[in-house]
Design a protein around this motif. Structure first.
Motif, PDB file in Angstrom:
ATOM      1  N   LEU A 107     -18.750   8.633   1.449  1.00 31.29           N
ATOM      2  CA  LEU A 107     -17.452   8.930   0.872  1.00 31.29           C
ATOM      3  C   LEU A 107     -16.144   8.658   1.644  1.00 31.29           C
ATOM      4  O   LEU A 107     -15.285   8.151   1.278  1.00 31.29           O
ATOM      5  CB  LEU A 107     -17.452  10.442   0.453  1.00 31.29           C
ATOM      6  N   LYS A 108     -16.457   8.944   3.047  1.00 29.35           N
ATOM      7  CA  LYS A 108     -15.320   8.651   4.012  1.00 29.35           C
ATOM      8  C   LYS A 108     -15.200   7.055   4.010  1.00 29.35           C
ATOM      9  O   LYS A 108     -14.378   6.329   4.297  1.00 29.35           O
ATOM     10  CB  LYS A 108     -15.506   9.151   5.460  1.00 29.35           C
ATOM     11  N   GLU A 109     -16.359   6.395   4.408  1.00 30.48           N
ATOM     12  CA  GLU A 109     -16.273   4.851   4.259  1.00 30.48           C
ATOM     13  C   GLU A 109     -15.749   4.448   3.058  1.00 30.48           C
ATOM     14  O   GLU A 109     -14.791   3.193   3.123  1.00 30.48           O
ATOM     15  CB  GLU A 109     -17.816   4.358   4.405  1.00 30.48           C
ATOM     16  N   ILE A 110     -15.840   5.005   1.887  1.00 25.65           N
ATOM     17  CA  ILE A 110     -15.430   4.383   0.676  1.00 25.65           C
ATOM     18  C   ILE A 110     -13.876   4.490   0.850  1.00 25.65           C
ATOM     19  O   ILE A 110     -12.884   3.731   0.496  1.00 25.65           O
ATOM     20  CB  ILE A 110     -16.080   5.029  -0.608  1.00 25.65           C
ATOM     21  N   GLY A 111     -13.567   5.975   1.250  1.00 24.18           N
ATOM     22  CA  GLY A 111     -12.181   6.277   1.430  1.00 24.18           C
ATOM     23  C   GLY A 111     -11.418   5.278   2.355  1.00 24.18           C
ATOM     24  O   GLY A 111     -10.009   4.837   2.088  1.00 24.18           O
ATOM     25  N   ALA A 112     -11.915   5.058   3.385  1.00 30.65           N
ATOM     26  CA  ALA A 112     -11.365   4.024   4.362  1.00 30.65           C
ATOM     27  C   ALA A 112     -11.129   2.825   3.779  1.00 30.65           C
ATOM     28  O   ALA A 112     -10.050   2.072   4.281  1.00 30.65           O
ATOM     29  CB  ALA A 112     -12.494   4.047   5.646  1.00 30.65           C
ATOM     30  N   THR A 113     -12.111   2.186   2.924  1.00 28.64           N
ATOM     31  CA  THR A 113     -11.895   0.876   2.353  1.00 28.64           C
ATOM     32  C   THR A 113     -10.957   0.785   1.256  1.00 28.64           C
ATOM     33  O   THR A 113     -10.189  -0.114   0.928  1.00 28.64           O
ATOM     34  CB  THR A 113     -13.176   0.102   2.044  1.00 28.64           C
TER      35      THR A 113
END
Length: 119
Positions: A107-113
């Motif tokens: 979820l953090k990775e998706i939020g970062a992109t």
């Protein structure tokens, strides 16, 4: 309505937690937490879920230590609960925390992109 197996599982959780606080003598057992106990409806088998603070080696060592102390733990459960049959204890590493951390990292990775633009 609470089933009898749930009540007995809760008692087993308390007994094992107290044994861990008092300290099992096996040095392989690290800093671990009992996360849950699942008992079969016939009260013959208890699956004890635990987590360990540390790396994979600490996880394996703690599991080996718990499995070697299984007989002692079962004896203590039998003396405390005074059931007709003392449940067989099986220790399993609880993977739900690791899975939760994995989902959180995704979820953090998706939020970062994702820049938050809905259009």
């Amino acid at each position: 309505m609470v089933k009898r197996s749930d009540k007995v599982a809760e008692e087993i959780h308390k007994i094992i937690s107290e044994l861990l606080i008092k300290g099992l003598k096996d040095p392989r057992i690290g800093f671990l937490t009992i996360t849950g106990v699942k008992l079969t409806p016939d009260l013959r088998q208890a699956t004890v879920y635990f987590t360990v603070h540390g790396d994979d080696a600490a996880k394996k060592n703690s599991e080996a230590g718990l499995n070697s102390a299984k007989g002692y733990i079962r004896k203590e459960i039998g003396q405390a609960l005074k059931l007709r049959f003392t449940p067989e204890v099986i220790f399993k590493y609880d993977t739900s925390l690791d899975y939760g951390q994995h989902i959180e990292s995704i979820l953090k990775e998706i939020g970062a992109t994702d820049d938050g633009d809905d259009s």
